[in-house]
Design a protein around this motif. Structure first.
Motif, PDB file in Angstrom:
ATOM      1  N   ASP A 190       0.822  -1.214   0.000  1.00 33.53           N
ATOM      2  CA  ASP A 190       0.000   0.000   0.000  1.00 33.53           C
ATOM      3  C   ASP A 190       0.860   1.270   0.000  1.00 33.53           C
ATOM      4  N   ASP A 191       2.172   1.105  -0.059  1.00 30.52           N
ATOM      5  CA  ASP A 191       3.047   2.259  -0.223  1.00 30.52           C
ATOM      6  C   ASP A 191       2.808   2.834  -1.617  1.00 30.52           C
ATOM      7  N   PRO A 192       2.336   4.107  -1.678  1.00 24.30           N
ATOM      8  CA  PRO A 192       1.972   4.653  -3.001  1.00 24.30           C
ATOM      9  C   PRO A 192       3.153   4.636  -3.974  1.00 24.30           C
ATOM     10  N   GLY A 193       4.369   4.772  -3.442  1.00 18.42           N
ATOM     11  CA  GLY A 193       5.542   4.739  -4.311  1.00 18.42           C
ATOM     12  C   GLY A 193       5.724   3.389  -4.982  1.00 18.42           C
ATOM     13  N   ALA A 194       5.113   2.355  -4.384  1.00 18.52           N
ATOM     14  CA  ALA A 194       5.322   1.007  -4.888  1.00 18.52           C
ATOM     15  C   ALA A 194       4.316   0.623  -5.960  1.00 18.52           C
ATOM     16  N   ALA A 195       3.212   1.378  -6.022  1.00 14.98           N
ATOM     17  CA  ALA A 195       2.093   0.946  -6.866  1.00 14.98           C
ATOM     18  C   ALA A 195       2.499   0.721  -8.321  1.00 14.98           C
ATOM     19  N   ARG A 200      13.968  -4.021  -9.907  1.00  9.37           N
ATOM     20  CA  ARG A 200      13.710  -3.122  -8.772  1.00  9.37           C
ATOM     21  C   ARG A 200      14.400  -1.764  -8.959  1.00  9.37           C
ATOM     22  N   PRO A 201      13.648  -0.652  -8.954  1.00 12.77           N
ATOM     23  CA  PRO A 201      14.265   0.666  -9.103  1.00 12.77           C
ATOM     24  C   PRO A 201      14.950   1.102  -7.795  1.00 12.77           C
TER      25      PRO A 201
END
Ligand SMILES: *Cc1c(COP(=O)(O)O)cnc(C)c1O
Length: 511
Positions: free
Chosen positions: A429-434, A500-501
């Protein structure tokens, strides 16, 4: 004196004909090859993942052959071509889209139907076939709990079944003579109500029927993909006030993305109050209504004005086979019948159905035979068992995924399980991960599909890209399902290492 034309016809030997002896030999050999193909399915790669160029190269760049070839050589060439370069939806680990394993009996039925070559347009041209089609329609209705005395017709697929219902609804509900005057024959624009989860057939239908895409009112769904009744009511009120003519509401019994079933009972009562045609798109889910334990909304298909059912999905028939049913017994005829001078029928045969009058096609193949034979072979019991097994396996997959540390379960409806790969050190749910998780799962699906061991497809729910397994496959077994979570997790791990960035770098303290 013999007529020279007569003499010629006695010696006629067309290359399209085949002597019985040759047919027997080629047929036996082909059936042997097909039997071996069926046997080999579990051990085959699902797909050879060839490019269009590679497949074209297999066929060779050649012009239309000028002279003919031998039939035995042709079959010996084409059977391996198909066996070795097709995507095998009959493979036990094919769980993509909503495409079923096809019952082998269906292949024999199609062969038999083609041999007799009944034209199920007119009863006189297809006496047995027409009656078998009528019985098939009746049995499909019985199986799913619809009125067996309904009217119906076999068509090519779910799209066509839905189209037929759409046209029937339009003819029935327009207060003017729409067949003569067209959509603009009245002041009020015809409007249709569907959820945002509705399959694209509706867009094609309004387009082809000349209503235009503005005639569609897209009704929002709740978190579980069900059409929201409150929104539908508001939209109907608004449209009535502005002078529109709502004529059709579509409920879906098993949505194409997550298998969600709309609130069919409530939709049916609303449509009755509002005098609107209620159509159910049951292309995927309708057959599951045969189960006593089916969701309550699926058990009320009888309330629909019309239903689309797709035997080439969950009745495991070879493509193409679909069916539209309507309890308004004259609705299809009212929408499609014409009486040209060149069809002159014996008026004493009034009980005969001429199927060309009930649908868009004129000449029609005998699609009902494979469905009729499958229904007789399996019976209600056989279908209930197989559908129940598919649902059980989908749930087992969902549970397997839910218990796996690297997989996130999303939804389970009927036999569709949706989930995704989430590396354990990323908070989903981390928005950066979406965005990354969507990209990762997209890449994962791509690899999975071309790998040839398991075939899934995808769904998108609330902008989340999901892997989607739809089990309409009587060849799938427990061991096939049990293997899937680990296969996906291993693939996900490998891709995550590569993709993975930096901003989502692995936390070194996490393992
Ligand atoms: C598959 C499907 C369709 C389209 O059916 P075809 O047989 O592919 O033409 C329409 N609606 C739903 C809900 C479906 O699952």
């Amino acid at each position: 004196m013999t007529d020279p034309a007569d003499a010629q016809s006695r010696t006629r030997r067309s290359s399209l004909d085949m002597p019985a002896e040759e047919f027997r030999a080629l047929g036996h050999a082909l059936i042997d090859d097909i039997a071996s193909f069926y046997e080999s399915l579990p051990g085959r790669r699902l797909t050879d993942a060839s490019t269009p160029e590679a497949i074209r190269a297999l066929l060779g760049q050649r012009d239309l052959p000028d002279s003919g070839e031998q039939a035995d050589a042709l079959l010996q060439e084409v059977a391996p071509l198909l066996f070795d370069h097709s995507l095998h939806n009959g493979h036990p680990k094919f769980l993509g889209y909503i495409t079923s394993s096809a019952a082998p009996l269906g292949a024999l039925a199609d062969l038999l139907a083609a041999a007799v070559n009944a034209n199920v347009a007119i009863w006189d041209l297809s006496p047995v076939a027409s009656e078998i089609e009528a019985q098939t329609v009746r049995w499909i209705a019985e199986l799913i709990g619809y009125d067996p005395d309904c009217s119906g017709i076999m068509v090519s697929g779910g799209n066509m079944a839905n189209f037929h219902a759409f046209v029937a609804a339009r003819t029935a509900k327009a207060p003017w003579d729409i067949r003569k005057l067209g959509n603009g024959g009245g002041e009020q624009p015809l409007t249709v109500y569907v959820s945002t989860e509705t399959h694209t057939w509706i867009e094609k239908a309004v387009d082809v029927c000349g209503l235009g895409s503005d005639a569609i009112r897209w009704i929002a769904t709740d978190r579980n993909g069900h059409l929201r009744l409150d929104r539908l009511r508001l939209q109907l009120d608004e449209d009535r006030q502005s002078g529109c003519l709502p004529f059709l509401v579509v409920g879906t019994a098993g949505s194409v993305s997550t298998g969600a079933i709309d609130p069919l009972r409530d939709l049916a009562s609303l449509c009755r109050e509002e005098d609107i045609w209620f159509h159910v798109d049951g292309a995927y889910g309708a057959p599951a209504a045969c189960l006593p334990e089916a969701p309550a909304d699926l058990r009320c298909l009888s309330l629909a004005d019309s239903i689309a059912v797709d035997p080439h999905k969950w009745l495991y028939c070879p493509i193409e086979a679909a069916c539209v049913l309507t309890r308004h017994t004259s609705a299809l005829r009212s929408a499609f019948s014409f009486h040209p001078d060149y069809y002159h029928f014996d008026e004493s045969q009034l009980s005969a159905t001429n199927y060309y009058e009930l649908g868009m096609q004129n000449s029609r193949g005998f699609k009902a035979l494979k469905v009729w034979l499958a229904l007789r072979r399996a019976g209600r019991q056989g279908y209930c068992d197989s559908i129940r097994d598919d649902i059980r396996l989908a749930r087992a997959l969902f549970t397997g995924v839910d218990e796996h540390a690297e997989l996130q379960a999303h939804s389970i409806n009927l036999s569709i399980a949706c989930f995704r790969y989430v590396p354990p050190d990323i908070a989903a749910d981390d928005p950066g991960a979406a965005a990354y998780l969507n990209d990762l799962n997209k890449a994962l699906l791509q690899e999975l599909q071309s790998g040839g061991h398991v075939f899934l497809s995808n769904a998108v729910a609330d902008d989340v890209y999901l892997l989607r397994a739809c089990i309409v496959n009587f060849r799938t077994r427990d061991e096939d399902i049990e293997a899937i979570p680990d296969i996906i997790a291993a693939l996900g791990r490998r891709l995550d290492r590569a993709m993975r960035p930096a901003n989502l770098a692995r936390d070194p303290s996490a393992s």
